[in-house]
Scaffold this motif. Structure first.
Motif, PDB file in Angstrom:
ATOM      1  N   GLY B 266       9.428  -0.984  35.644  1.00 35.53           N
ATOM      2  CA  GLY B 266       9.070  -0.332  34.386  1.00 35.53           C
ATOM      3  C   GLY B 266       7.563  -0.175  34.241  1.00 35.53           C
ATOM      4  N   SER B 267       6.817  -1.249  34.562  1.00 38.58           N
ATOM      5  CA  SER B 267       5.351  -1.170  34.433  1.00 38.58           C
ATOM      6  C   SER B 267       4.791  -0.129  35.383  1.00 38.58           C
ATOM      7  CB  SER B 267       4.700  -2.514  34.760  1.00 38.58           C
ATOM      8  OG  SER B 267       5.426  -3.557  34.248  1.00 38.58           O
ATOM      9  N   ALA B 268       5.342  -0.063  36.598  1.00 39.31           N
ATOM     10  CA  ALA B 268       4.829   0.889  37.586  1.00 39.31           C
ATOM     11  C   ALA B 268       5.020   2.319  37.098  1.00 39.31           C
ATOM     12  CB  ALA B 268       5.526   0.672  38.926  1.00 39.31           C
ATOM     13  N   LEU B 269       6.203   2.594  36.530  1.00 38.20           N
ATOM     14  CA  LEU B 269       6.481   3.945  36.037  1.00 38.20           C
ATOM     15  C   LEU B 269       5.587   4.279  34.849  1.00 38.20           C
ATOM     16  CD1 LEU B 269      10.312   4.579  36.034  1.00 38.20           C
ATOM     17  CD2 LEU B 269       8.566   5.572  37.496  1.00 38.20           C
ATOM     18  N   LYS B 270       5.448   3.296  33.937  1.00 39.48           N
ATOM     19  CA  LYS B 270       4.612   3.511  32.763  1.00 39.48           C
ATOM     20  C   LYS B 270       3.186   3.831  33.199  1.00 39.48           C
ATOM     21  CE  LYS B 270       2.832   1.121  28.709  1.00 39.48           C
ATOM     22  NZ  LYS B 270       2.640  -0.157  28.049  1.00 39.48           N
ATOM     23  N   GLU B 271       2.716   3.120  34.222  1.00 47.45           N
ATOM     24  CA  GLU B 271       1.349   3.322  34.701  1.00 47.45           C
ATOM     25  C   GLU B 271       1.164   4.751  35.216  1.00 47.45           C
ATOM     26  OE1 GLU B 271      -1.053   1.287  34.144  1.00 47.45           O
ATOM     27  OE2 GLU B 271      -2.426   2.710  35.076  1.00 47.45           O
ATOM     28  N   LYS B 272       2.205   5.280  35.855  1.00 52.84           N
ATOM     29  CA  LYS B 272       2.130   6.663  36.354  1.00 52.84           C
ATOM     30  C   LYS B 272       1.883   7.630  35.199  1.00 52.84           C
ATOM     31  CE  LYS B 272       4.606   6.808  40.660  1.00 52.84           C
ATOM     32  NZ  LYS B 272       5.911   6.578  41.229  1.00 52.84           N
ATOM     33  N   ILE B 273       2.623   7.428  34.108  1.00 52.89           N
ATOM     34  CA  ILE B 273       2.452   8.332  32.961  1.00 52.89           C
ATOM     35  C   ILE B 273       1.065   8.138  32.359  1.00 52.89           C
ATOM     36  CG2 ILE B 273       3.494   9.135  30.813  1.00 52.89           C
ATOM     37  CD1 ILE B 273       6.055   7.730  31.641  1.00 52.89           C
ATOM     38  N   MET B 274       0.605   6.871  32.326  1.00 55.54           N
ATOM     39  CA  MET B 274      -0.704   6.626  31.717  1.00 55.54           C
ATOM     40  C   MET B 274      -1.826   7.227  32.554  1.00 55.54           C
ATOM     41  SD  MET B 274      -0.222   2.952  29.886  1.00 55.54           S
ATOM     42  CE  MET B 274      -1.429   3.160  28.600  1.00 55.54           C
ATOM     43  N   HIS B 275      -1.630   7.315  33.854  1.00 61.03           N
ATOM     44  CA  HIS B 275      -2.585   8.042  34.695  1.00 61.03           C
ATOM     45  C   HIS B 275      -2.648   9.499  34.256  1.00 61.03           C
ATOM     46  CE1 HIS B 275      -3.165   4.756  37.467  1.00 61.03           C
ATOM     47  NE2 HIS B 275      -3.967   5.512  38.176  1.00 61.03           N
ATOM     48  N   CYS B 276      -1.467  10.026  33.965  1.00 62.12           N
ATOM     49  CA  CYS B 276      -1.377  11.408  33.513  1.00 62.12           C
ATOM     50  C   CYS B 276      -2.079  11.575  32.156  1.00 62.12           C
ATOM     51  CB  CYS B 276       0.089  11.785  33.393  1.00 62.12           C
ATOM     52  SG  CYS B 276       0.423  13.410  33.978  1.00 62.12           S
ATOM     53  N   ASN B 277      -1.935  10.564  31.293  1.00 62.29           N
ATOM     54  CA  ASN B 277      -2.631  10.580  29.999  1.00 62.29           C
ATOM     55  C   ASN B 277      -4.126  10.783  30.199  1.00 62.29           C
ATOM     56  OD1 ASN B 277      -0.221   9.993  28.851  1.00 62.29           O
ATOM     57  ND2 ASN B 277      -0.728   7.930  28.185  1.00 62.29           N
ATOM     58  N   GLU B 278      -4.636  10.111  31.221  1.00 61.71           N
ATOM     59  CA  GLU B 278      -6.066  10.193  31.516  1.00 61.71           C
ATOM     60  C   GLU B 278      -6.477  11.648  31.778  1.00 61.71           C
ATOM     61  OE1 GLU B 278      -7.978   7.010  33.031  1.00 61.71           O
ATOM     62  OE2 GLU B 278      -9.716   8.212  32.467  1.00 61.71           O
ATOM     63  N   SER B 279      -5.635  12.375  32.506  1.00 66.48           N
ATOM     64  CA  SER B 279      -5.941  13.783  32.766  1.00 66.48           C
ATOM     65  C   SER B 279      -5.778  14.614  31.493  1.00 66.48           C
ATOM     66  CB  SER B 279      -5.019  14.346  33.839  1.00 66.48           C
ATOM     67  OG  SER B 279      -4.946  13.484  34.925  1.00 66.48           O
ATOM     68  N   LEU B 280      -4.813  14.248  30.667  1.00 66.31           N
ATOM     69  CA  LEU B 280      -4.540  15.036  29.460  1.00 66.31           C
ATOM     70  C   LEU B 280      -5.648  14.867  28.423  1.00 66.31           C
ATOM     71  CD1 LEU B 280      -0.748  14.322  28.877  1.00 66.31           C
ATOM     72  CD2 LEU B 280      -1.765  16.573  29.156  1.00 66.31           C
ATOM     73  N   ALA B 281      -6.036  13.608  28.171  1.00 62.80           N
ATOM     74  CA  ALA B 281      -6.929  13.341  27.040  1.00 62.80           C
ATOM     75  C   ALA B 281      -8.255  12.722  27.447  1.00 62.80           C
ATOM     76  CB  ALA B 281      -6.221  12.413  26.051  1.00 62.80           C
ATOM     77  N   GLY B 282      -8.382  12.353  28.708  1.00 64.65           N
ATOM     78  CA  GLY B 282      -9.616  11.687  29.123  1.00 64.65           C
ATOM     79  C   GLY B 282      -9.558  10.181  28.958  1.00 64.65           C
ATOM     80  N   ASN B 283      -8.427   9.668  28.472  1.00 64.07           N
ATOM     81  CA  ASN B 283      -8.255   8.220  28.376  1.00 64.07           C
ATOM     82  C   ASN B 283      -6.769   7.901  28.437  1.00 64.07           C
ATOM     83  OD1 ASN B 283      -7.143   8.004  25.483  1.00 64.07           O
ATOM     84  ND2 ASN B 283      -8.986   9.228  25.250  1.00 64.07           N
ATOM     85  N   ARG B 284      -6.452   6.657  28.750  1.00 61.73           N
ATOM     86  CA  ARG B 284      -5.052   6.295  28.981  1.00 61.73           C
ATOM     87  C   ARG B 284      -4.237   6.183  27.701  1.00 61.73           C
ATOM     88  NH1 ARG B 284      -3.702   2.663  32.955  1.00 61.73           N
ATOM     89  NH2 ARG B 284      -3.479   1.073  31.374  1.00 61.73           N
ATOM     90  N   PHE B 285      -4.913   6.156  26.542  1.00 59.69           N
ATOM     91  CA  PHE B 285      -4.180   5.954  25.293  1.00 59.69           C
ATOM     92  C   PHE B 285      -4.127   7.206  24.423  1.00 59.69           C
ATOM     93  CE2 PHE B 285      -5.449   1.800  26.730  1.00 59.69           C
ATOM     94  CZ  PHE B 285      -4.261   1.109  26.621  1.00 59.69           C
TER      95      PHE B 285
END
Lengths: 294, 502
Positions: B266-285
């Motif tokens: 679960g953490s590994a998958l979540k991390e993948k999406i949060m990497h994507c967040n970084e591209s979307l907004a410039g930060n993981r959150f």
């Protein structure tokens, strides 16, 4: 005939070896578990580092405890070491220090004193841990005795060495396969592994063994950790000596058993506390079958 | 729709707005409007599922009148926490409240200190003493187990007091609000943009939900329209946020029963999406991308492609987790019939989100109080009826599927969007008028209520995130279960401390 002095020296070597190797075996299990859970995991020597760290830390003792709290870790370690002395590992062949009943009773003394000390500080967690530990042990001990019976029936002796010699000539029977499975289940319960207890959890409400030691710190905690690791190794030893279905050098059997624990712990989750009785009953039935099959 | 009433008309008006319990009590909060010449006020919000609107009751308390009213809690148990909080913050006292202990302000505050009143300077250091008695069960052989506020794991502070008979939980009382930040006071007098930065940081896992509610409340105060492109991007962000939360929470649930491999997956998958967040907004959150009026920046075709690749990976990985759990009899044995919230309890406490839908309440404000372009999208709202840990897990699993489905539609729409208009410019907002904004976070509906003063600064901001109505459900769910099952039940709700410590 080897003289007594030599015997004592051999015995001391055996105790030292078991004590020194115990953290390594627990470290190997943890490392294997980490691999199976997609983690890198700590070094296999982490057990030693933890003991060294605890040894340097100050020991905090609440004002509400009695001397039992102070004495318990030492009695626990002593009972485990005495039990270790009973094991026939090739160092003390000619001296019969005790049989399997002595072994089980010594472990029971250790459990008794730890349960007592868990109540000593008067915290609710200690009481919870103690009551759970006794609940589990009340289930484990009769089944353990059944296991002893199944192993002792054929050789007609309860001496561990005698049972071991007999066992090496009787691999691969239906009976031994059944008792191997059953004793592995006992081993998991006795060593506080998943599915009965979770040794890695930080969730204090779900703990069993760790719950009893929550009040301990520093050197006293180090002694308890060491005693628990040695105890775990002793149970693995008994499994390897009396129930392991293939004839291999002892060290390899121990490592294979440690790996098997890691596999079972990774493939399962912890069961409901009150389901443990069904789990132990299953082990008991397997042993009854094993005895019948003889 | 707004109903302005006097305190003595409260019960009757509430009965009308609740429509015999059909409409859930969505929020209740106080306001100090003495400077506007109106005295104190209590706002009570009911969600009307028929007209797809929120019905508001405004109870006026002239400043020189007696600041008491008849408690709604005996009729609507969902009001219990709200009334306690209003009592703490404004000193408007509900009569007949069954449990009027202090809620937000703990022992270190003096009695008679009402921080959200306008004439109280919250920056001034204050020390005092008041009582906070934990509610416990008494009896022969009954003992208490105190857990927290400091826990063994790295989580936020909360104190739990179990009344136990052996392993069985008789009663649980939770003491929260240890790290209350006074955000509602902090933003008063701040400009819209300053407050936005603070609102974004209320909770790490609900950034988009909080910002979206805040912005929507503001946007209702102007005639300007948020461009469609901006709305599509906002919805994209909202669904990505739901996705990473649900995926991570599914894994985390397994930590409650010591099933470590799934936690890692679960953490590994979540991390993948949060990497994507970084591209979307410039930060993981996902901070800093939504602004009042629209969004700050457009999404590039590369990022969109990266997102699509990630979504495909997440879908595959998540299916794997779902399948593993569905076929694991030991796991199912732990989650079935554990931590049951009955439907009536869920209705009484006006639960929201996953917890409500797992107990048979069919609510989702994306559908019930539609915002943005959700009404043009095709998605289902999953509902389960058993109300146990398993039901809450299954709801999450099915919502992940729905979010992926929504994301594909949104991406499709974004790709075909002719314009890339990001936001409207320089809106003038109506002042001294309350307005609400709502959005569906991963944990349920997230409501903000806002009023601006004449200088376009924040006069009153009320934040009710999804965890607020759901926390009391936890104490109900554990009754009849055993104490070692508590971590599992707790994780199945995935309640947030920061969301209530606003």
């Amino acid at each position: 005939m080897v003289d007594l002095g030599q015997q004592v020296i051999f015995l001391l070597i055996q105790l030292m070896l078991l004590t020194l190797v115990a953290p390594l075996v627990s470290g190997i299990t943890k490392k294997l578990k980490a691999y199976m859970q997609n983690r890198l995991g700590a070094s296999i020597f982490q057990g030693y580092y933890d003991l060294a760290k605890l040894w340097q830390k100050p020991t905090v003792i609440t004002a509400y405890t009695s001397n039992i709290f102070l004495a318990a870790p030492f009695i626990y370690l002593l009972s485990v070491l005495l039990a270790a002395a009973v094991l026939p590992l090739g160092f003390s062949v000619n001296v019969v220090l005790g049989d399997i009943f002595v072994f089980i009773s010594l472990l029971a003394i250790g459990r008794f004193i730890m349960t007592l000390s868990s109540l000593d500080a008067g915290t609710s967690f200690g009481g919870m841990g103690g009551s759970r530990e006794l609940y589990i042990s009340a289930l484990v001990e009769p089944v353990m005795l059944l296991a002893v019976l199944s192993a002792a029936l054929q050789p007609g002796t309860t001496s561990i060495a005698g049972m071991h010699i007999n066992y090496t000539t009787h691999y691969f029977t239906i009976s031994s396969a059944l008792s191997c499975c059953a004793f592995f289940a006992i081993l998991l319960a006795e060593n506080g592994c998943i599915p009965v207890d979770n040794p890695d959890t930080h969730l204090e409400l779900t703990m069993i063994h760790e719950c009893m030691t929550l009040e301990y710190s520093g050197r006293l905690l180090a002694i308890i950790h060491l005693a628990s690791m040695v105890k775990g190794l002793l149970i693995i030893n008994i499994f390897s000596l009396l129930f392991f279905p293939v004839n291999l050098p002892l060290l390899i059997k121990i490592i294979i058993t440690a790996a098997a624990i890691a596999v079972v712990e990774s493939l399962n989750n912890k069961m409901r506390l009150f389901k443990v009785r069904f789990y132990m009953v299953t082990a008991g039935v397997l042993l009854l079958l094993a005895i019948v099959a003889q | 729709m707004m109903l302005k009433i006097k305190p003595n008309e409260l019960l009757n008006s509430a009965e009308i707005c609740a429509a015999k319990g059909q409409n859930a009590l969505t929020a209740m909060f106080g306001a100090d409007e003495r400077e506007l010449g109106a005295g104190y006020a209590i706002y009570i919000l009911f969600t009307d599922l028929v007209s797809h609107d929120i019905k508001t009751i405004r109870v006026d308390f002239p400043a020189d009148s007696e600041l008491t009213y008849e408690s709604l809690t005996p009729l609507y148990p969902a009001a219990a926490w709200y009334e306690r909080e209003i009592n703490d913050m404004f000193g408007l006292r509900p009569l007949g409240h069954p449990d009027l202990r202090t809620l937000v302000l703990h022992e270190t505050f003096p009695w008679g200190y009402y921080p959200l009143r306008k004439d109280v300077d919250a920056k001034k250091q204050i020390r005092g003493q008041r009582e906070y008695n934990m509610s416990t069960a008494q009896g022969n052989g009954v003992f208490e187990v105190a857990v927290g506020p400091i826990h063994a794991g790295i989580i936020e502070p909360g104190h739990f007091r179990f009344s136990q008979a052996g392993e069985d939980i008789l009663q649980l009382d939770a003491k929260l609000f240890f790290t209350h930040r006074g955000i509602e006071k902090l933003v008063e007098g701040k400009s819209i943009d300053e407050a936005l930065i603070i609102v974004e940081r209320i909770c790490g896992a609900c950034t988009i939900a909080n910002t979206l509610s805040y912005c929507q409340a503001l946007e209702k105060l102007t005639e300007e329209k948020v461009p469609k492109y901006a709305w599509l991007l906002r919805m994209l962000l909202a669904e990505v946020e739901r996705l990473y939360n649900h995926v991570g929470d599914t894994g985390n649930l397994c930590a409650g029963l010591g099933f470590a491999p799934i936690v890692s997956m679960g953490s590994a998958l979540k991390e993948k999406i949060m990497h994507c967040n970084e591209s979307l907004a410039g930060n993981r959150f996902l901070r800093g991308i939504i602004i009042p009026g629209g969004v700050r920046k457009a999404i590039s075709p590369e990022t969109l492609r990266e997102l699509q690749v990630t979504l495909a990976e997440v879908e595959k990985g998540y299916e794997n987790i779902v399948e593993l759990l569905a076929n694991h009899s030991d796991f199912l044995n732990r989650v079935h019939a554990t931590g049951i919230v009955r439907k009536q309890t869920a209705v009484d406490l006006a639960l929201v989100g996953v917890a409500a839908r797992a107990s048979g309440i069919d609510v989702d404000c994306r559908r019930d109080l539609p915002y943005g372009y959700y009404h043009t999208m095709n998605f289902d709202v999953p509902v389960e009826h058993s109300g146990d840990v398993y039901a809450r897990l299954v709801i999450r699993e099915r919502e992940v599927t729905q979010s992926l489905k929504l994301l594909r539609q949104i991406i499709n729409n974004l790709e075909n969007s002719a314009t890339q208009e990001l936001s409207y410019e320089n809106a003038n907002y109506r002042t001294e008028e309350g307005s609400w904004g709502i959005s569906e976070s991963a944990r349920g509906s997230n409501l903000h209520w806002l009023m601006l003063d004449k200088k376009q600064k924040i006069y009153r901001l009320f934040v009710r995130s999804a965890s607020y109505p759901n926390w009391p459900a936890l104490t109900m769910a554990v009754q009849g279960d055993i104490i070692p099952d508590f971590p599992l039940i707790n994780k199945s709700f995935e309640l947030c401390y920061a969301c209530v410590d606003r």
